[in-house]
Design a protein around this motif. Sequence first.
Motif: not given
Length: 293
Positions: A103, A105-106, A110, A113, A148-150, A178
């Motif tokens: 993974r 990112g957050r 998120q 994704t 700001g994505g994952t 999300s």
Amino acid sequence: MSTALFTFCTLFCLSVAAMPASAQTSGGPLKPFKDDLFSAQTVLSTSDNGSSQVIEYQELRDINGRDEIPEQRVKRQYVDLAPKSLQELETISVGGRSIDVGRVGRASGQAFTVIFIHGRGGDRRLGMKDYTFGGNFNRLKNLAVENGGTYYAPSVKSFDENGVADVAALIADAKAKSGGKPVILACASMGSFICYGISRDAIAAGDLKGMVILGGAVDPDFSKSALIKAKKPVYFTHGSLDKVYSADQQASIFRALLKAGVPTHFTLFQTGTHGTPVRMTDWRAVLNWIFVH
């Protein structure tokens, strides 16, 4: 080039003056990241208001000229390791299933994704590589983090209904974590079996914003799937000289979807082979295209 593929390139595409692909595909919410290195691809021909493109690919330039060690280590300017601080190898437990993932990112909250499915012989490590495949996965990581994505790269244990069930659980988990934000599933090579399985699962297909097939197999029943009936956007990328899965046949599927009114795009890398889409797919252009459709 086969006769059928020549016909596709000649009759299905309108020849245009060569221009950077980024000039046609830059619109969308994801902000640029190293576009001068990854998006400056030459469009040899295009058709259907940009729905199909033939992109120039040259091994001497796009592998030997791009890599410090051909096919092993890209030149340093193609890579930014900032996402390492937000990168984890973890096991997600959801719906009674345990899924090993990489993974970036957050972990939750998120903005979107992206889930990448590897082909035969791969695992989560493939989609997490920074320096191989011309740095293309590193760019995808940065696009996710910077916007700001994952990004998830799961290990698929089998390319059957069990693998499909694992990925369906991961999609549902990402959607929930999300708060309902877009989830995009991208599948390369034999991993396309997972994409096609997900497309037939009404719940999983409903959780997706769109799908990307990179050098994938051909599913003759794809047009009958829940994903296609819902007219979710599908983006294909393929090498014209792919000897594993036919570019001709994939182009035929694309044309059928386009005729049915499904948002779809086909990028053909001229003289590219089976692995070319993983190296050359312009992730920013692809994701932005899906977001705006």
